[in-house]
Enzyme design. Structure first.
Site, PDB file in Angstrom:
ATOM      1  N   GLY B 101      -9.451 -44.924   6.645  1.00  0.00           N
ATOM      2  CA  GLY B 101     -10.273 -45.131   7.832  1.00  0.00           C
ATOM      3  C   GLY B 101     -11.523 -44.271   7.869  1.00  0.00           C
ATOM      4  CB  SER B 128      -4.171 -50.704  -0.429  1.00  0.00           C
ATOM      5  OG  SER B 128      -4.907 -49.705   0.225  1.00  0.00           O
ATOM      6  NE  ARG B 129      -7.679 -55.398  -6.115  1.00  0.00           N
ATOM      7  CZ  ARG B 129      -8.221 -54.848  -7.193  1.00  0.00           C
ATOM      8  NH1 ARG B 129      -9.236 -53.999  -7.083  1.00  0.00           N
ATOM      9  NH2 ARG B 129      -7.769 -55.133  -8.397  1.00  0.00           N
ATOM     10  CB  THR B 137      -7.155 -45.170  -3.844  1.00  0.00           C
ATOM     11  OG1 THR B 137      -7.457 -44.185  -2.839  1.00  0.00           O
ATOM     12  CG2 THR B 137      -6.763 -44.467  -5.121  1.00  0.00           C
ATOM     13  CG  ASP B 190      -3.321 -51.590  10.860  1.00  0.00           C
ATOM     14  OD1 ASP B 190      -2.112 -51.843  10.706  1.00  0.00           O
ATOM     15  OD2 ASP B 190      -3.944 -50.770  10.148  1.00  0.00           O
TER      16      ASP B 190
END
Lengths: 435, 435
Positions: B101, B128-129, B137, B190
């Site tokens: 974030g 994750s992308r 990362t 989310d």
């Protein structure tokens, strides 16, 4: 003394030694509006010593409860000016004045005055000694030159050097102010109206007609938020137009000390270094050039919005330092003085970072108290040198500040304050850790 | 589709193609508590494709209105893990995971993983992308090496290099998560419980038993205040104890981007430079060493409180870079790659300071949006390089940031966002000026 029995006027008993203005005094305490004549008599009697400290304290406190109207404030200022001497120059007089309250601020004028004077504007700055802070501009200038002169001397010296930095208290300018300041220190109260009156009365007594006022705003400063600062600014401005003074008021960043030094000798060193190099701690240079720039704009030397860069240029070019040497010389100091000639107190303690991290705050109040505990301003060699400012990244063990004192006892007391207040906060990237 | 007539249960009409778990689904929407079997069936049906996106959206949103209990969250995680593959190593598995974030954060793991792995701890990081950020990362690592491997490959590679940085999405680990993420993107929601479930399900699928969670806290970050962060931390911790994972949760400074780069190629460069030099932007080094230090402490390699300095030492000594080369090699990249080999987008725009002053804030949201407008993460060569951080003093004309894009159109759009948001605020010493 006044003995008031109930609310019945007929029953009031006055002592025989009442000052002639006592009726006006009483009406002020009740929140009634006074006129120009009332203030003239009241201030006259105060200067004549007809009021004792308790009465003067009551007058000051009354300003907190029943704020002076704009008119009354104007009358008070005029009365304060009229009871003292006035120094006239026969040409426009400029000045820059900070209400103070932020440690490290006393040296700013040592850079502003020579910048302004080097362009030929007349800026005979009278400044105060520290009231509650670790250094007043007069204390700091006194490290480099004499600051106590008569009105006649100041008149002649100012016309020779175009700029001065002297102690206003030595002159019989607005003498009521000295009385008010003495009582304010005793009761720890400084009503905004009285602060405005004190500053403007002294400036008018020096015939200042173009004035820049600096109000530092920040945590632990005299003014802690923009709203209060704006109110104070509007008080200054409405008096300025009433008194025929062209004025600009700057609210300036005051969340942390100005520059890297606090205390007369340390600040004198820093100002001198900055003038000699034409550069110095960015916050200090920026503040001095911003304020000097506003004065240059008032004087028509720079167009509006361009004063700052002209002031920076004057500082960088060495012209300001050249002018500062003239000012030191006319004030009977040694113009060849070098920063390293200025003696600092021998006992030292350096606070180190206990962790890697970012400096997230430097506490104005703690720095002021610790510098005073170390001996400033009476011991001019005492004070605090900062090695970091807010936003600096530090490694564990990096020096944060050094305290200078003349005795171990004073040094220890200053260290205790610095630690108790956690004066310099270093925060790591990890704000909190669970579990 | 469900057609509900009034509140009368008898009148409800169900379509014929209802998933077997639909009754549990309905009870969840009403805020009723489900048991382990309910979640197992529900997640099984979701993975089997028996729920459409509207229904999954409803399930996600229900978590905002009727927060999952600790028990339910545990059941959900377990169900997500059980529907996918599990990679087992027969030894303790470590990991460090940031909820993200904050722009610039994707490169931190590229420094953490080799530090930890160089001490022999097994840290096969699946990442994750980018979901909503300009770089995940996995995106950043992919600039330097392949990141898509099968579970078997990951198992063998991890045991060889002791550390990996691969894309978790290529594996059939907790496949329900992929469905949830897809819908979350569509509805822009989310829920914290789902975020905790997603992260922990993927970690459990990799048999992670010692985990450090990073929650960046700051303006424009996913979590904006410490109170929300503490609540999230306690959700992580109560699941950790329920699932047998040893966990520490760090709330970290997230008010501005991490380090000086945002976007896959720029961040890969910065991570590589930092590893090669053993030093880099202080905020980045501090964050990476703080988090790596916590993992080293979990592994018993450093006593509690000493992990940070050990991690710094590993970075400084070059051991971390040596390990990173091994990781690149095992992931089929070029271990000899130099920062300057990494191609950056050709169109550039540098924002300059319009005034002297201090950088008072850098807007996370604006930097993220502008980096995405410039093309990141799909265009790996696009992004933003910062020349300053909060607290820096700048002179007028100093560069503040440079935008990299592959086309003029994208560059202009990024510039527009940076200007519209006033992404880098420079404040002078004068806060306000009257009149």
């Amino acid at each position: 003394m006044l003995k008031k029995l109930g609310d019945c006027k007929a029953a009031e008993v006055y002592p025989v030694d009442l000052p002639p203005s006592f009726d006006a005094f009483k009406r002020r305490l009740e929140g009634k509006r006074l006129d120009a004549g009332d203030y003239k008599r009241l201030v006259g009697d105060i200067v004549a010593g007809l009021y004792d400290e308790a009465q003067i304290a009551a007058f000051l406190v009354s300003q907190l409860h029943h704020r002076l109207s704009d008119e009354e404030l104007g009358y008070l200022i005029r009365a304060m000016v009229d009871t003292g001497e006035i120094v006239s120059f026969g040409e426009p007089v400029y000045d820059e004045h900070s209400i103070g309250g932020v440690p490290g601020n006393s040296k700013v004028a040592l850079i502003v005055v020579p910048i302004v004077a080097s362009k030929g504007l007349l800026i005979p700055k009278t400044s105060s000694r520290a009231i509650t802070s670790p250094a007043g501009t007069a204390d700091t200038m006194e490290v480099l030159a004499r600051v106590t002169f008569s009105a006649e001397e100041i008149h002649d010296m100012a016309l020779r050097a175009r700029g001065l930095i002297v102690w206003g208290g030595a002159l019989n300018l607005a003498p009521a102010d000295d009385v008010f300041v003495r009582v304010e220190r005793r009761i720890g109260v400084d009503p905004p109206t009285q602060m405005v009156a004190s500053i403007l009365a002294k400036k008018l007594a020096m015939s200042v007609s173009r004035l820049v006022i600096d109000i530092p705003v920040g945590r632990g400063a005299k003014v802690e938020n923009e709203k209060d600062a704006a109110m104070l600014a509007s008080m200054f401005l409405s008096q300025a137009s009433r008194l025929g003074v062209t004025m600009r008021v700057a609210l300036t960043f005051g969340n942390e000390p100005i520059g890297l030094s606090v205390g007369p000798a340390l600040e004198a060193r820093e100002a001198l270094e900055t003038l000699m190099k034409g550069d110095g701690p960015l916050g200090l240079v920026e503040k001095a050039c911003s304020l000097a720039g506003l004065v240059l704009e008032l004087g028509g030397v720079a167009p509006r919005g361009r004063g700052y860069s002209l002031a920076c240029e004057i500082l960088r070019s060495g012209m300001a330092y050249k002018k500062f040497r003239e000012i030191i010389e006319v004030q009977e100091g040694d113009p060849d003085v070098k920063p390293e000639d200025i003696r600092l107190a021998p006992k030292r303690f350096t606070l180190e970072a206990r962790r890697d991290g970012i400096v997230s705050s430097i506490d104005n109040v703690a720095i002021s108290l610790a510098a005073k505990a170390a001996g400033a301003p009476d011991d001019k060699t005492a004070g605090i040198k900062l090695h970091v400012k807010t936003g600096y990244r530090v490694k564990k063990g990096d020096p944060l500040l050094t305290i200078y004192a003349s005795s171990d006892a004073r040094l220890h007391e200053a260290v205790r304050i610095i630690e108790e207040y956690n004066a310099v906060v270093v925060e790591g990237v990890i704000v909190k850790l669970f579990p």
